[in-house]
Design a protein around this motif. Sequence first.
Motif, PDB file in Angstrom:
ATOM      1  N   GLY A 215       0.696  -1.173   0.006  1.00 18.51           N
ATOM      2  CA  GLY A 215       0.106   0.049   0.054  1.00 18.51           C
ATOM      3  C   GLY A 215       0.669   1.229  -0.066  1.00 18.51           C
ATOM      4  N   LEU A 216       0.127   2.279   0.098  1.00 12.50           N
ATOM      5  CA  LEU A 216       0.859   3.814   0.262  1.00 12.50           C
ATOM      6  C   LEU A 216       1.868   3.631   1.517  1.00 12.50           C
ATOM      7  N   LEU A 217       2.772   4.482   1.699  1.00 18.94           N
ATOM      8  CA  LEU A 217       3.572   4.835   2.884  1.00 18.94           C
ATOM      9  C   LEU A 217       2.906   5.618   3.663  1.00 18.94           C
ATOM     10  N   PRO A 218       2.952   4.886   5.022  1.00 21.81           N
ATOM     11  CA  PRO A 218       2.103   5.773   5.981  1.00 21.81           C
ATOM     12  C   PRO A 218       2.718   6.996   6.592  1.00 21.81           C
ATOM     13  N   PHE A 219       1.886   8.015   6.949  1.00 17.79           N
ATOM     14  CA  PHE A 219       2.476   9.257   7.501  1.00 17.79           C
ATOM     15  C   PHE A 219       3.064   8.962   8.791  1.00 17.79           C
ATOM     16  N   ILE A 220       3.975   9.785   9.093  1.00 16.12           N
ATOM     17  CA  ILE A 220       5.040   9.681  10.031  1.00 16.12           C
ATOM     18  C   ILE A 220       5.112  10.605  10.952  1.00 16.12           C
TER      19      ILE A 220
END
Length: 661
Positions: A215-220
């Motif tokens: 999936g998409l990269l998670p927010f950090i």
Amino acid sequence: MSLGNLSSLANLDFSHNLFNGTLPQNFGQLKNLVRLDFWNNSISGPLSVSFGNLSTLTYLDLSYNEFSGTLPQNFGQLSKLNTLYIESNMLEGVVTEVHFSNLTSLIKLYAFGNHLTLEVSNNWNPPFQLESLSFQSWNLGPNFPAWLCSQRHLQNLDISNTGISGVVPPSFWNLSSQFVSLNLSQNLLYGEIVNSLMNWSSDSVIDLSSNHFNGLLPFISSKVIVLDLSKNSFSKSISHFLCFKINEPKQIEVLNLERNLLSGKIPNCWMKWNSLVALNLGNNNFIGSIPTSIGSLTLLKSLHLYNNKFSGKLPFSLKNCEKLVTIDVAENEFVGRLPSWIGHRFSSLMILNFRSNNFHGHIPDQLCALTSLQILDLSYNNLSGSIPRCVKNFSAMATKNNSNHIMWLISLTFYYGETLPLESALLVIKGKIFEYSTILQLVKSIDFSKNSLSGEIPKEVTYLQGLEFLNLSYNLFSGSIPENIGSMGSLESIDFSLNQLSGHIPSSMSSLTFLNHLNLSNNNLTGKIPLSTQLQSLNPSGFIGNKLCGLPLTENCTNGVKPNNENIGSKTTGGLEVDWFYVSMALGIVIGFWSVCGPLLLNKQWRIIYFQFLDQMGYKLKGVISLIFKTRWFIFKESWLCLERTNTERYCKGIWQLNWD
């Protein structure tokens, strides 16, 4: 060992010594022992069951020894034990709920580096609330350990390489705000990570590498300082990730996104990422040019952009990143000339990898100012011209000793002591790609292969006596191999194949005792291969396509035999071929001529006698020829008259044959 009158002892510290052998079986006599430390010795044998009698023990460190066998079950009776270190031993077997049955005070458990298997029920509720736990390389699988979700105070967790698979439970991600260090790497975990890295505590270290997260990269969270999401299946753009809360400064120092399925252009959002020290975007599907805002990363030391589809020129703003130690932009579509400002701006640069791009023009002399350089790869480009003679200024390559400049960030140390290599490089060595990480700072290599470089190989290259790998293949180099190449005593691999080199193989090459790969094929080299243990043990294919003889080739240099049976009897001297057959023939003609004509020229009486002899022989020969002619004419005439009178050919032919005989 007799413990004798030590029964009242409370603190026993034998750490960091050279003790070996086994421990006594009567440790249980130390009823008042509170702290016991045997860290970093060479003690072996099984753990004594008497440890279970130390009811007052709160701290036990048996780490970094050679203990073997299983973990005694009565360790579970140490109700006051709060810290247990048993990592880096040779313990094996199964650990069950019994081993933890009464460890109600336990808060730190470090047990990595053993061969243990944890077998507990799915609904197990541990009696402890841990703060730090390291089960790295245990067997915890196949399912994610659900009991971890009950640990409400857990700050440091390492369950890497434990064989667990599946989706991480959402209840586990809910614990993220309490984590300081989390390592789930080298497992088979998958699924998306949705907004799960947002509420982390300050200075957090997260390693989720080598899984199947997608999936998409998670927010950090801006408080994370190390994030390793490499070797997963994250996909699509990273714009939302980089530009999230664009006005909020990020504390992150290490960002590793290599070997995913990320794609698209890199957004121009690096302005608030100026704490970055290491950035790895390698092995993805990024396209387009590098944004100019990358020049905002003034603390950057490591930049990996290899194996993407980046294009255009390297941004001039990159010169602001003066602390760079590694620049790896290999296997992209960058164009233009090699930036000369690299030599002026990056005085600490140790790795420069431009392999497989579209750079053209000459190698700028300014690169020679990179005195700390240990790896230089300019292969598979369109470079032309000659090798600068100033390469002798690569002082880090010129010394045989290991570099005093320790590679920065060679590994990342977690709070629980585990270290992971971060800095790495992919190098083409002996025709194969190798990845170097923990020993990267020891590697010294130059690769200029697959270009259009020409001229002679400058003798200044031989000043680099610490160089281990040298590849100049697939170019237009001419002239001879430098005579003193044997002074490069650290060389392990040489590839000069597919050039236009001529002359002989320098005899000094026989002194390269570490050499295990040599490719001189397809040049114009001549003569005998120097004798040495190393050269004769190498692959013969490294010498073909020349006019060479001697082992390891089958062509024999003795008795005048040349390769391919050409010019039999010839030898090579100083690069000129001498054929002794023709030499001896010419010498015989000269000797024969003077043997006959010499005495005649020197002695007048002999000349008179000799010419009188020739006159007499001439008269006699003339008389004989005249007689033979007259006789044959008479026979012919008689035979012809016979034929006219009788007109019988067979009869007259018989008369002709009879008269002739």
